[in-house]
Design a protein around this motif. Sequence first.
Motif, PDB file in Angstrom:
ATOM      1  N   TRP A  13       0.998  -1.199   0.056  1.00 17.40           N
ATOM      2  CA  TRP A  13      -0.258  -0.027  -0.131  1.00 17.40           C
ATOM      3  C   TRP A  13       1.087   1.163   0.124  1.00 17.40           C
ATOM      4  O   TRP A  13       1.955   1.319   0.835  1.00 17.40           O
ATOM      5  CB  TRP A  13      -0.916   0.092   1.312  1.00 17.40           C
ATOM      6  N   GLU A  14       0.635   2.088  -0.786  1.00 12.68           N
ATOM      7  CA  GLU A  14       1.441   3.320  -0.816  1.00 12.68           C
ATOM      8  C   GLU A  14       0.512   4.697  -0.740  1.00 12.68           C
ATOM      9  O   GLU A  14      -0.708   4.547  -1.067  1.00 12.68           O
ATOM     10  CB  GLU A  14       2.347   3.578  -2.299  1.00 12.68           C
ATOM     11  N   ASN A  15       1.266   5.803  -0.260  1.00  6.67           N
ATOM     12  CA  ASN A  15       0.370   6.975  -0.443  1.00  6.67           C
ATOM     13  C   ASN A  15       0.678   7.803  -1.860  1.00  6.67           C
ATOM     14  O   ASN A  15       1.445   7.479  -2.646  1.00  6.67           O
ATOM     15  CB  ASN A  15       1.060   8.029   0.585  1.00  6.67           C
ATOM     16  N   GLY A  16      -0.528   8.557  -1.995  1.00  7.08           N
ATOM     17  CA  GLY A  16      -0.521   9.164  -3.271  1.00  7.08           C
ATOM     18  C   GLY A  16       0.429  10.372  -3.213  1.00  7.08           C
ATOM     19  O   GLY A  16       0.455  11.018  -1.931  1.00  7.08           O
ATOM     20  N   THR A  17       0.675  11.003  -4.462  1.00  5.39           N
ATOM     21  CA  THR A  17       1.331  12.475  -4.217  1.00  5.39           C
ATOM     22  C   THR A  17       0.232  13.535  -3.858  1.00  5.39           C
ATOM     23  O   THR A  17       0.617  14.588  -3.302  1.00  5.39           O
ATOM     24  CB  THR A  17       1.744  12.745  -5.231  1.00  5.39           C
ATOM     25  N   THR A  18      -1.007  13.289  -4.306  1.00  7.87           N
ATOM     26  CA  THR A  18      -2.171  14.148  -3.879  1.00  7.87           C
ATOM     27  C   THR A  18      -3.199  13.171  -3.392  1.00  7.87           C
ATOM     28  O   THR A  18      -3.215  12.267  -3.585  1.00  7.87           O
ATOM     29  CB  THR A  18      -2.453  14.872  -5.375  1.00  7.87           C
ATOM     30  N   GLY A  19      -4.312  14.021  -2.868  1.00  5.88           N
ATOM     31  CA  GLY A  19      -5.500  13.184  -2.245  1.00  5.88           C
ATOM     32  C   GLY A  19      -6.847  13.893  -2.469  1.00  5.88           C
ATOM     33  O   GLY A  19      -6.676  15.346  -2.796  1.00  5.88           O
TER      34      GLY A  19
END
Length: 483
Positions: A13-19
Amino acid sequence: MTANNGIYIAGRWENGTTGIENRNPSDLSDVIGTYGQASATQLDEALAAARAAQPVWSRAGVQKRHDVLMAIGTELMARAEEIGRLLSREEGKPLAEGKGEVYRAGQFFTYFAAEALRLHGDLAESVRPGIEIDVRREAVGVVAIVSPWNFPVATPAWKIAPALAFGNAVVWKPANITPASAIALTEIIARQDIPAGLFNLVSGPGRDVGQRLIESSAVDAISFTGSVPVGRSIAAAAVTNMTKVQMEMGSKNPMLVMDDADLDLSVAHAANAAFGGTGQKCTAASRLIVHEKIHDAFVERLVEAAKALRVGHALEEGTQIGPVVSESQLTQNLEYIGLGQSEGAELLCGGDRLERPTEGYFMAPAVFANTRNDMRINREEMFAPVTSVIKAGSYDEALAIANDSEFGLTAGIMTGSLARASHFRANMRAGCIMVNLPTAGTDYHVPFGGRGSSSFGPREQGRYAAEFYTSVKTAYVAAGDVS
Ligand code: NDP
Protein backbone atom coordinates in the motif's frame (compact mmCIF):
# COMPACT_ATOMS: atom_id res chain seq x y z
CA MET A 1 -4.42 9.81 5.05
CA THR A 2 -5.29 6.24 5.99
CA ALA A 3 -2.83 3.40 5.49
CA ASN A 4 -4.88 1.95 2.65
CA ASN A 5 -5.78 4.99 0.67
CA GLY A 6 -6.24 3.88 -2.91
CA ILE A 7 -2.84 2.83 -4.22
CA TYR A 8 -1.67 -0.77 -4.04
CA ILE A 9 1.41 -1.58 -6.11
CA ALA A 10 3.70 -4.61 -6.19
CA GLY A 11 2.17 -5.99 -3.01
CA ARG A 12 2.46 -2.71 -1.02
CA TRP A 13 0.00 0.00 0.00
CA GLU A 14 1.40 3.40 -0.92
CA ASN A 15 0.42 7.00 -0.43
CA GLY A 16 -0.51 9.21 -3.35
CA THR A 17 1.29 12.39 -4.22
CA THR A 18 -2.07 14.17 -3.94
CA GLY A 19 -5.38 13.27 -2.30
CA ILE A 20 -9.12 13.77 -2.79
CA GLU A 21 -11.91 13.93 -0.27
CA ASN A 22 -14.85 11.57 -0.65
CA ARG A 23 -18.29 12.59 0.68
CA ASN A 24 -21.53 10.68 1.10
CA PRO A 25 -24.04 11.81 -1.58
CA SER A 26 -26.87 11.14 0.91
CA ASP A 27 -25.29 13.44 3.50
CA LEU A 28 -22.64 15.89 2.38
CA SER A 29 -21.49 16.47 5.96
CA ASP A 30 -20.34 12.83 6.11
CA VAL A 31 -16.73 12.64 4.93
CA ILE A 32 -15.89 9.02 4.15
CA GLY A 33 -12.18 9.65 3.80
CA THR A 34 -9.32 11.19 1.88
CA TYR A 35 -7.87 9.06 -0.87
CA GLY A 36 -4.55 9.08 -2.68
CA GLN A 37 -4.05 9.72 -6.35
CA ALA A 38 -1.37 7.72 -8.12
CA SER A 39 1.48 9.47 -9.88
CA ALA A 40 2.82 8.61 -13.33
CA THR A 41 5.82 6.94 -11.67
CA GLN A 42 3.56 4.80 -9.49
CA LEU A 43 1.57 3.75 -12.54
CA ASP A 44 4.78 2.70 -14.31
CA GLU A 45 5.81 0.72 -11.22
CA ALA A 46 2.44 -1.02 -11.17
CA LEU A 47 2.75 -1.98 -14.83
CA ALA A 48 6.30 -3.30 -14.34
CA ALA A 49 5.26 -5.28 -11.26
CA ALA A 50 2.30 -6.77 -13.13
CA ARG A 51 4.56 -7.79 -16.03
CA ALA A 52 6.93 -9.58 -13.66
CA ALA A 53 4.20 -11.32 -11.64
CA GLN A 54 2.05 -12.57 -14.51
CA PRO A 55 4.18 -15.56 -15.64
CA VAL A 56 4.59 -16.68 -12.03
CA TRP A 57 0.81 -16.70 -11.60
CA SER A 58 0.26 -18.41 -14.92
CA ARG A 59 2.67 -21.20 -13.93
CA ALA A 60 1.04 -21.58 -10.50
CA GLY A 61 -1.65 -23.69 -12.17
CA VAL A 62 -5.38 -23.88 -12.24
CA GLN A 63 -5.93 -25.39 -8.78
CA LYS A 64 -4.10 -22.46 -7.19
CA ARG A 65 -6.06 -19.94 -9.25
CA HIS A 66 -9.30 -21.70 -8.36
CA ASP A 67 -8.51 -21.64 -4.65
CA VAL A 68 -7.58 -17.95 -4.61
CA LEU A 69 -10.71 -16.89 -6.51
CA MET A 70 -12.90 -19.08 -4.33
CA ALA A 71 -11.46 -17.46 -1.19
CA ILE A 72 -12.06 -13.94 -2.56
CA GLY A 73 -15.64 -14.77 -3.56
CA THR A 74 -16.44 -16.48 -0.28
CA GLU A 75 -15.20 -13.51 1.73
CA LEU A 76 -17.15 -11.02 -0.39
CA MET A 77 -20.34 -12.99 0.14
CA ALA A 78 -19.73 -13.36 3.87
CA ARG A 79 -19.08 -9.60 4.23
CA ALA A 80 -21.83 -8.43 1.84
CA GLU A 81 -23.65 -6.49 4.57
CA GLU A 82 -20.56 -4.66 5.84
CA ILE A 83 -19.03 -3.82 2.46
CA GLY A 84 -22.48 -3.15 1.00
CA ARG A 85 -23.03 -0.52 3.68
CA LEU A 86 -19.78 1.22 2.72
CA LEU A 87 -20.72 1.01 -0.96
CA SER A 88 -24.16 2.50 -0.30
CA ARG A 89 -22.63 5.24 1.80
CA GLU A 90 -20.30 6.39 -0.95
CA GLU A 91 -22.34 5.62 -4.09
CA GLY A 92 -25.86 6.26 -2.80
CA LYS A 93 -27.76 3.10 -3.69
CA PRO A 94 -30.12 1.77 -1.01
CA LEU A 95 -28.52 -0.65 1.42
CA ALA A 96 -30.34 -3.72 0.07
CA GLU A 97 -28.90 -2.96 -3.38
CA GLY A 98 -25.42 -2.29 -1.99
CA LYS A 99 -25.47 -5.57 -0.10
CA GLY A 100 -26.86 -7.40 -3.13
CA GLU A 101 -24.13 -5.96 -5.32
CA VAL A 102 -21.33 -7.16 -3.03
CA TYR A 103 -22.88 -10.62 -2.81
CA ARG A 104 -23.11 -10.70 -6.60
CA ALA A 105 -19.45 -9.66 -6.84
CA GLY A 106 -18.64 -12.70 -4.71
CA GLN A 107 -20.59 -14.90 -7.10
CA PHE A 108 -18.48 -13.64 -10.03
CA PHE A 109 -15.36 -14.81 -8.21
CA THR A 110 -16.72 -18.23 -7.24
CA TYR A 111 -18.09 -18.74 -10.77
CA PHE A 112 -14.73 -17.91 -12.36
CA ALA A 113 -12.90 -20.03 -9.78
CA ALA A 114 -14.63 -22.99 -11.40
CA GLU A 115 -14.05 -21.61 -14.92
CA ALA A 116 -10.30 -21.71 -14.22
CA LEU A 117 -10.65 -25.50 -14.04
CA ARG A 118 -12.66 -25.64 -17.25
CA LEU A 119 -10.11 -24.09 -19.57
CA HIS A 120 -10.40 -26.68 -22.30
CA GLY A 121 -8.72 -26.69 -25.70
CA ASP A 122 -9.19 -28.57 -28.97
CA LEU A 123 -7.34 -31.36 -30.71
CA ALA A 124 -7.24 -31.65 -34.49
CA GLU A 125 -5.74 -33.91 -37.12
CA SER A 126 -3.41 -32.08 -39.46
CA VAL A 127 -4.07 -32.26 -43.18
CA ARG A 128 -0.41 -33.28 -43.36
CA PRO A 129 0.27 -36.86 -42.22
CA GLY A 130 2.31 -37.34 -39.06
CA ILE A 131 1.41 -34.00 -37.50
CA GLU A 132 -0.86 -33.41 -34.52
CA ILE A 133 -2.48 -30.10 -33.71
CA ASP A 134 -3.64 -28.76 -30.39
CA VAL A 135 -5.38 -25.46 -29.72
CA ARG A 136 -4.97 -23.96 -26.26
CA ARG A 137 -5.96 -20.82 -24.48
CA GLU A 138 -3.20 -18.86 -22.75
CA ALA A 139 -3.30 -15.74 -20.60
CA VAL A 140 -3.21 -12.46 -22.55
CA GLY A 141 -0.73 -10.88 -20.11
CA VAL A 142 -1.26 -7.57 -18.30
CA VAL A 143 -4.88 -6.43 -18.28
CA ALA A 144 -5.84 -2.80 -17.60
CA ILE A 145 -9.26 -2.46 -16.01
CA VAL A 146 -11.05 0.91 -16.00
CA SER A 147 -14.38 0.80 -14.19
CA PRO A 148 -17.25 3.19 -13.37
CA TRP A 149 -18.90 4.23 -10.12
CA ASN A 150 -22.44 2.91 -10.60
CA PHE A 151 -21.50 -0.70 -9.72
CA PRO A 152 -18.21 0.01 -7.94
CA VAL A 153 -17.71 -3.57 -6.68
CA ALA A 154 -19.64 -5.78 -9.12
CA THR A 155 -18.28 -4.32 -12.37
CA PRO A 156 -14.61 -4.63 -11.38
CA ALA A 157 -15.40 -8.10 -9.99
CA TRP A 158 -16.74 -9.34 -13.33
CA LYS A 159 -13.52 -8.12 -14.97
CA ILE A 160 -10.90 -8.97 -12.29
CA ALA A 161 -12.25 -12.50 -11.66
CA PRO A 162 -11.88 -13.80 -15.24
CA ALA A 163 -8.61 -11.90 -15.68
CA LEU A 164 -7.06 -13.73 -12.70
CA ALA A 165 -8.82 -17.03 -13.41
CA PHE A 166 -7.20 -17.27 -16.83
CA GLY A 167 -3.71 -16.38 -15.57
CA ASN A 168 -3.44 -12.64 -16.21
CA ALA A 169 -2.07 -9.80 -14.07
CA VAL A 170 -4.27 -6.75 -13.39
CA VAL A 171 -3.76 -2.99 -13.11
CA TRP A 172 -7.07 -1.50 -11.99
CA LYS A 173 -8.10 2.18 -12.28
CA PRO A 174 -11.44 2.48 -10.44
CA ALA A 175 -13.85 5.42 -10.68
CA ASN A 176 -12.43 8.26 -8.62
CA ILE A 177 -15.76 8.95 -6.97
CA THR A 178 -16.00 5.51 -5.30
CA PRO A 179 -12.51 4.86 -3.88
CA ALA A 180 -13.60 3.20 -0.62
CA SER A 181 -15.35 0.36 -2.45
CA ALA A 182 -12.24 -0.16 -4.57
CA ILE A 183 -10.07 -0.38 -1.47
CA ALA A 184 -12.43 -2.84 0.22
CA LEU A 185 -12.20 -5.19 -2.75
CA THR A 186 -8.43 -4.72 -3.07
CA GLU A 187 -7.87 -5.50 0.61
CA ILE A 188 -9.49 -8.90 0.13
CA ILE A 189 -7.47 -9.67 -3.00
CA ALA A 190 -4.24 -8.39 -1.39
CA ARG A 191 -4.60 -10.85 1.51
CA GLN A 192 -4.43 -13.86 -0.80
CA ASP A 193 -1.32 -15.91 -1.49
CA ILE A 194 -0.58 -14.35 -4.87
CA PRO A 195 2.66 -13.01 -6.39
CA ALA A 196 3.40 -9.40 -5.40
CA GLY A 197 2.42 -7.23 -8.36
CA LEU A 198 -0.17 -9.61 -9.76
CA PHE A 199 -2.92 -7.22 -8.76
CA ASN A 200 -2.47 -3.43 -8.56
CA LEU A 201 -4.85 -0.61 -7.66
CA VAL A 202 -3.99 2.80 -9.14
CA SER A 203 -6.60 5.35 -8.10
CA GLY A 204 -6.68 8.77 -9.68
CA PRO A 205 -8.49 10.90 -12.24
CA GLY A 206 -9.51 9.25 -15.46
CA ARG A 207 -8.14 12.03 -17.62
CA ASP A 208 -4.72 11.58 -15.99
CA VAL A 209 -4.08 8.11 -14.49
CA GLY A 210 -6.76 6.45 -16.65
CA GLN A 211 -5.50 8.07 -19.84
CA ARG A 212 -1.88 7.10 -19.16
CA LEU A 213 -2.91 3.56 -18.36
CA ILE A 214 -4.92 2.97 -21.52
CA GLU A 215 -2.25 4.63 -23.68
CA SER A 216 0.54 2.50 -22.22
CA SER A 217 2.22 0.04 -24.53
CA ALA A 218 2.94 -2.07 -21.43
CA VAL A 219 -0.72 -3.16 -21.39
CA ASP A 220 -1.85 -6.22 -23.37
CA ALA A 221 -5.61 -5.82 -22.99
CA ILE A 222 -8.03 -3.13 -21.78
CA SER A 223 -11.46 -3.77 -20.29
CA PHE A 224 -13.55 -0.62 -19.84
CA THR A 225 -17.07 0.21 -18.68
CA GLY A 226 -18.26 3.80 -18.78
CA SER A 227 -19.36 6.53 -21.15
CA VAL A 228 -19.29 6.46 -24.95
CA PRO A 229 -16.89 9.46 -25.38
CA VAL A 230 -14.27 7.92 -23.08
CA GLY A 231 -14.84 4.57 -24.78
CA ARG A 232 -14.11 6.12 -28.17
CA SER A 233 -10.82 7.58 -26.94
CA ILE A 234 -9.86 4.22 -25.42
CA ALA A 235 -10.62 2.46 -28.71
CA ALA A 236 -8.40 4.94 -30.58
CA ALA A 237 -5.52 4.44 -28.12
CA ALA A 238 -5.93 0.67 -28.27
CA VAL A 239 -5.70 0.66 -32.05
CA THR A 240 -2.52 2.73 -31.92
CA ASN A 241 -0.86 0.19 -29.63
CA MET A 242 -2.63 -2.84 -31.16
CA THR A 243 -3.98 -3.61 -27.69
CA LYS A 244 -6.90 -5.98 -27.29
CA VAL A 245 -9.93 -4.04 -26.06
CA GLN A 246 -13.38 -4.71 -24.69
CA MET A 247 -15.85 -1.97 -23.77
CA GLU A 248 -19.35 -1.70 -22.29
CA MET A 249 -20.87 1.75 -22.60
CA GLY A 250 -24.20 3.53 -22.58
CA SER A 251 -27.63 2.70 -23.87
CA LYS A 252 -31.21 3.91 -24.38
CA ASN A 253 -32.91 0.66 -23.50
CA PRO A 254 -36.45 0.34 -24.86
CA MET A 255 -39.27 -1.49 -23.12
CA LEU A 256 -42.30 -2.26 -25.30
CA VAL A 257 -45.61 -2.46 -23.47
CA MET A 258 -48.15 -4.13 -25.72
CA ASP A 259 -51.94 -4.01 -25.57
CA ASP A 260 -52.01 -7.69 -24.50
CA ALA A 261 -49.62 -7.17 -21.57
CA ASP A 262 -50.42 -7.54 -17.87
CA LEU A 263 -50.78 -3.85 -16.99
CA ASP A 264 -49.84 -4.04 -13.31
CA LEU A 265 -46.78 -6.16 -14.03
CA SER A 266 -45.78 -3.79 -16.85
CA VAL A 267 -45.97 -0.77 -14.56
CA ALA A 268 -44.01 -2.54 -11.82
CA HIS A 269 -41.27 -3.68 -14.21
CA ALA A 270 -41.07 -0.29 -15.96
CA ALA A 271 -40.75 1.61 -12.66
CA ASN A 272 -38.18 -0.85 -11.36
CA ALA A 273 -36.07 -0.71 -14.53
CA ALA A 274 -36.35 3.05 -14.99
CA PHE A 275 -35.75 4.25 -11.44
CA GLY A 276 -33.83 1.43 -9.69
CA GLY A 277 -30.31 2.53 -8.78
CA THR A 278 -31.57 6.11 -9.28
CA GLY A 279 -31.66 5.33 -13.02
CA GLN A 280 -27.86 5.08 -13.01
CA LYS A 281 -27.69 1.76 -14.80
CA CYS A 282 -26.61 1.06 -18.36
CA THR A 283 -29.58 -1.34 -18.45
CA ALA A 284 -32.17 1.22 -17.28
CA ALA A 285 -35.47 1.38 -19.22
CA SER A 286 -35.33 4.92 -20.54
CA ARG A 287 -37.71 4.56 -23.50
CA LEU A 288 -41.12 3.07 -22.70
CA ILE A 289 -42.83 2.38 -26.02
CA VAL A 290 -46.49 1.83 -25.24
CA HIS A 291 -49.33 0.58 -27.44
CA GLU A 292 -51.93 3.30 -27.93
CA LYS A 293 -54.77 1.04 -26.70
CA ILE A 294 -53.37 0.91 -23.16
CA HIS A 295 -51.24 4.06 -23.29
CA ASP A 296 -53.34 6.30 -21.06
CA ALA A 297 -53.99 3.66 -18.39
CA PHE A 298 -50.30 2.70 -18.33
CA VAL A 299 -49.10 6.29 -18.04
CA GLU A 300 -51.55 7.09 -15.24
CA ARG A 301 -50.40 4.09 -13.18
CA LEU A 302 -46.71 4.68 -13.93
CA VAL A 303 -46.97 8.24 -12.63
CA GLU A 304 -48.67 6.93 -9.47
CA ALA A 305 -45.88 4.40 -9.03
CA ALA A 306 -43.14 7.02 -9.57
CA LYS A 307 -44.72 9.40 -7.07
CA ALA A 308 -45.03 6.61 -4.48
CA LEU A 309 -41.31 5.80 -4.52
CA ARG A 310 -39.51 6.81 -1.34
CA VAL A 311 -36.47 8.92 -2.17
CA GLY A 312 -34.03 9.39 0.67
CA HIS A 313 -30.80 8.60 2.47
CA ALA A 314 -29.37 5.38 1.08
CA LEU A 315 -28.86 3.87 4.53
CA GLU A 316 -32.27 4.80 5.88
CA GLU A 317 -34.81 2.02 6.39
CA GLY A 318 -37.50 2.12 3.71
CA THR A 319 -35.56 4.15 1.13
CA GLN A 320 -36.27 2.88 -2.38
CA ILE A 321 -34.35 5.49 -4.39
CA GLY A 322 -31.11 6.93 -3.10
CA PRO A 323 -29.46 10.18 -4.16
CA VAL A 324 -27.82 10.85 -7.50
CA VAL A 325 -24.11 10.04 -7.21
CA SER A 326 -22.63 13.53 -7.53
CA GLU A 327 -23.38 17.20 -7.96
CA SER A 328 -22.26 17.17 -11.60
CA GLN A 329 -24.50 14.19 -12.36
CA LEU A 330 -27.45 15.93 -10.65
CA THR A 331 -26.79 19.12 -12.60
CA GLN A 332 -26.72 17.15 -15.84
CA ASN A 333 -29.98 15.37 -14.90
CA LEU A 334 -31.76 18.67 -14.20
CA GLU A 335 -30.47 20.04 -17.50
CA TYR A 336 -32.00 17.04 -19.29
CA ILE A 337 -35.35 17.81 -17.61
CA GLY A 338 -35.18 21.35 -19.00
CA LEU A 339 -34.09 20.02 -22.38
CA GLY A 340 -37.01 17.56 -22.53
CA GLN A 341 -39.48 20.35 -21.77
CA SER A 342 -37.92 22.61 -24.38
CA GLU A 343 -38.22 19.79 -26.91
CA GLY A 344 -41.97 19.64 -26.23
CA ALA A 345 -42.12 16.58 -23.96
CA GLU A 346 -44.72 16.73 -21.18
CA LEU A 347 -43.25 16.32 -17.69
CA LEU A 348 -45.93 14.42 -15.74
CA CYS A 349 -44.10 14.11 -12.43
CA GLY A 350 -40.75 14.57 -10.70
CA GLY A 351 -37.64 16.03 -12.25
CA ASP A 352 -36.87 18.42 -9.40
CA ARG A 353 -34.29 18.44 -6.65
CA LEU A 354 -35.65 17.26 -3.29
CA GLU A 355 -34.92 18.51 0.23
CA ARG A 356 -34.30 15.83 2.85
CA PRO A 357 -33.19 16.05 6.51
CA THR A 358 -29.59 15.64 5.34
CA GLU A 359 -28.13 17.68 2.50
CA GLY A 360 -27.67 15.40 -0.51
CA TYR A 361 -28.24 15.03 -4.24
CA PHE A 362 -31.85 13.87 -4.09
CA MET A 363 -34.05 14.00 -7.17
CA ALA A 364 -37.71 13.08 -7.72
CA PRO A 365 -38.20 10.28 -10.33
CA ALA A 366 -39.50 11.83 -13.52
CA VAL A 367 -41.85 10.63 -16.25
CA PHE A 368 -42.02 12.37 -19.62
CA ALA A 369 -45.02 11.67 -21.88
CA ASN A 370 -45.90 12.70 -25.44
CA THR A 371 -42.31 12.25 -26.48
CA ARG A 372 -40.94 11.43 -29.92
CA ASN A 373 -38.04 9.13 -30.57
CA ASP A 374 -36.09 11.87 -32.33
CA MET A 375 -35.94 14.05 -29.20
CA ARG A 376 -32.51 14.23 -27.57
CA ILE A 377 -33.96 12.85 -24.32
CA ASN A 378 -34.71 9.68 -26.30
CA ARG A 379 -31.36 9.54 -28.10
CA GLU A 380 -28.80 10.31 -25.38
CA GLU A 381 -28.06 8.30 -22.26
CA MET A 382 -29.14 10.43 -19.29
CA PHE A 383 -28.15 8.06 -16.44
CA ALA A 384 -30.90 9.69 -14.40
CA PRO A 385 -34.16 8.70 -12.66
CA VAL A 386 -35.98 9.89 -15.77
CA THR A 387 -37.97 7.87 -18.27
CA SER A 388 -39.86 8.77 -21.47
CA VAL A 389 -43.08 7.33 -22.82
CA ILE A 390 -43.48 7.05 -26.59
CA LYS A 391 -46.90 6.09 -27.99
CA ALA A 392 -47.02 3.47 -30.78
CA GLY A 393 -49.98 2.40 -32.93
CA SER A 394 -48.90 -1.21 -33.39
CA TYR A 395 -46.31 -3.81 -32.44
CA ASP A 396 -44.49 -3.26 -35.74
CA GLU A 397 -44.26 0.48 -35.13
CA ALA A 398 -43.07 -0.08 -31.57
CA LEU A 399 -40.33 -2.44 -32.77
CA ALA A 400 -39.20 0.04 -35.41
CA ILE A 401 -38.98 2.80 -32.79
CA ALA A 402 -37.07 0.51 -30.42
CA ASN A 403 -34.53 -0.31 -33.12
CA ASP A 404 -34.08 3.35 -34.08
CA SER A 405 -31.13 4.04 -31.77
CA GLU A 406 -27.34 4.02 -31.97
CA PHE A 407 -27.38 1.78 -28.87
CA GLY A 408 -28.39 -1.83 -28.30
CA LEU A 409 -27.63 -3.16 -24.83
CA THR A 410 -30.88 -4.51 -23.36
CA ALA A 411 -34.45 -4.41 -24.69
CA GLY A 412 -37.69 -5.65 -23.18
CA ILE A 413 -41.19 -6.51 -24.24
CA MET A 414 -44.26 -6.89 -22.05
CA THR A 415 -46.76 -9.07 -23.88
CA GLY A 416 -49.06 -12.06 -23.48
CA SER A 417 -48.34 -13.14 -27.05
CA LEU A 418 -45.71 -15.80 -27.65
CA ALA A 419 -45.67 -14.82 -31.31
CA ARG A 420 -44.77 -11.20 -30.52
CA ALA A 421 -42.23 -12.22 -27.89
CA SER A 422 -40.52 -14.60 -30.33
CA HIS A 423 -40.56 -12.06 -33.13
CA PHE A 424 -39.10 -9.43 -30.80
CA ARG A 425 -36.32 -11.75 -29.65
CA ALA A 426 -35.37 -12.40 -33.27
CA ASN A 427 -35.71 -8.87 -34.64
CA MET A 428 -34.64 -6.52 -31.84
CA ARG A 429 -31.03 -5.40 -32.29
CA ALA A 430 -29.74 -5.70 -28.73
CA GLY A 431 -27.35 -7.89 -26.78
CA CYS A 432 -29.86 -8.88 -24.08
CA ILE A 433 -33.61 -9.43 -24.59
CA MET A 434 -36.07 -9.47 -21.70
CA VAL A 435 -39.56 -10.91 -22.12
CA ASN A 436 -42.01 -9.92 -19.37
CA LEU A 437 -39.08 -8.80 -17.23
CA PRO A 438 -37.42 -5.45 -16.43
CA THR A 439 -34.62 -4.39 -18.82
CA ALA A 440 -32.25 -4.26 -15.82
CA GLY A 441 -31.26 -7.36 -13.90
CA THR A 442 -29.01 -10.01 -15.39
CA ASP A 443 -27.45 -13.28 -14.23
CA TYR A 444 -23.75 -13.78 -13.53
CA HIS A 445 -23.07 -16.99 -15.47
CA VAL A 446 -24.12 -15.98 -19.01
CA PRO A 447 -22.74 -13.36 -21.41
CA PHE A 448 -23.53 -9.68 -21.00
CA GLY A 449 -23.04 -6.99 -23.63
CA GLY A 450 -24.67 -5.17 -26.49
CA ARG A 451 -24.52 -3.90 -30.04
CA GLY A 452 -23.88 -0.60 -31.75
CA SER A 453 -22.43 2.09 -29.49
CA SER A 454 -23.26 0.05 -26.37
CA SER A 455 -20.41 -2.43 -26.66
CA PHE A 456 -17.19 -3.07 -28.49
CA GLY A 457 -15.13 -6.25 -28.54
CA PRO A 458 -15.79 -9.67 -27.04
CA ARG A 459 -18.59 -10.23 -24.54
CA GLU A 460 -18.10 -10.11 -20.78
CA GLN A 461 -19.21 -12.74 -18.24
CA GLY A 462 -19.97 -16.43 -18.41
CA ARG A 463 -17.72 -18.74 -20.38
CA TYR A 464 -17.69 -16.19 -23.22
CA ALA A 465 -15.31 -14.09 -21.06
CA ALA A 466 -12.50 -16.43 -22.11
CA GLU A 467 -12.52 -14.83 -25.57
CA PHE A 468 -11.17 -11.60 -24.15
CA TYR A 469 -9.02 -12.78 -21.24
CA THR A 470 -7.16 -15.48 -23.18
CA SER A 471 -5.20 -15.71 -26.38
CA VAL A 472 -5.54 -18.79 -28.57
CA LYS A 473 -2.38 -20.72 -29.50
CA THR A 474 -2.35 -23.40 -32.20
CA ALA A 475 0.54 -25.86 -31.89
CA TYR A 476 1.67 -28.26 -34.65
CA VAL A 477 3.69 -31.23 -33.44
CA ALA A 478 5.54 -33.69 -35.68
CA ALA A 479 6.63 -36.38 -33.23
CA GLY A 480 8.65 -38.30 -35.84
CA ASP A 481 8.99 -42.08 -36.26
CA VAL A 482 9.86 -44.48 -33.46
CA SER A 483 13.36 -45.68 -34.28
P1 NDP B 1 -16.63 8.01 -17.58
O1 NDP B 1 -16.69 7.22 -18.84
O2 NDP B 1 -15.96 9.33 -17.62
O3 NDP B 1 -15.87 7.16 -16.45
C1 NDP B 1 -15.74 5.75 -16.43
C2 NDP B 1 -14.31 5.39 -15.99
O4 NDP B 1 -13.38 5.87 -16.97
C3 NDP B 1 -13.89 6.03 -14.67
O5 NDP B 1 -13.01 5.19 -13.99
C4 NDP B 1 -13.16 7.28 -15.15
O6 NDP B 1 -12.29 7.83 -14.19
C5 NDP B 1 -12.42 6.72 -16.34
N1 NDP B 1 -11.99 7.73 -17.30
C6 NDP B 1 -12.50 8.97 -17.52
N2 NDP B 1 -11.82 9.59 -18.50
C7 NDP B 1 -10.86 8.72 -18.92
C8 NDP B 1 -9.84 8.78 -19.90
N3 NDP B 1 -9.66 9.86 -20.67
N4 NDP B 1 -9.03 7.71 -20.07
C9 NDP B 1 -9.20 6.61 -19.31
N5 NDP B 1 -10.14 6.50 -18.35
C10 NDP B 1 -10.97 7.53 -18.16
O7 NDP B 1 -18.07 8.15 -17.02
P2 NDP B 1 -18.55 9.16 -15.84
O8 NDP B 1 -18.31 8.48 -14.57
O9 NDP B 1 -17.95 10.51 -15.99
O10 NDP B 1 -20.08 9.25 -16.18
C11 NDP B 1 -20.50 10.07 -17.26
C12 NDP B 1 -21.61 9.38 -18.03
O11 NDP B 1 -21.14 8.14 -18.54
C13 NDP B 1 -22.82 9.00 -17.20
O12 NDP B 1 -23.70 10.07 -17.06
C14 NDP B 1 -23.39 7.86 -18.00
O13 NDP B 1 -24.18 8.37 -19.04
C15 NDP B 1 -22.18 7.18 -18.58
N6 NDP B 1 -21.77 5.99 -17.78
C16 NDP B 1 -22.16 4.78 -18.23
C17 NDP B 1 -21.86 3.67 -17.49
C18 NDP B 1 -22.29 2.33 -17.92
O14 NDP B 1 -22.34 1.41 -17.12
N7 NDP B 1 -22.62 2.15 -19.18
C19 NDP B 1 -21.14 3.74 -16.23
C20 NDP B 1 -20.76 5.08 -15.86
C21 NDP B 1 -21.07 6.14 -16.63
P3 NDP B 1 -12.82 8.99 -13.19
O15 NDP B 1 -13.81 8.37 -12.30
O16 NDP B 1 -11.61 9.39 -12.48
O17 NDP B 1 -13.40 10.07 -14.07
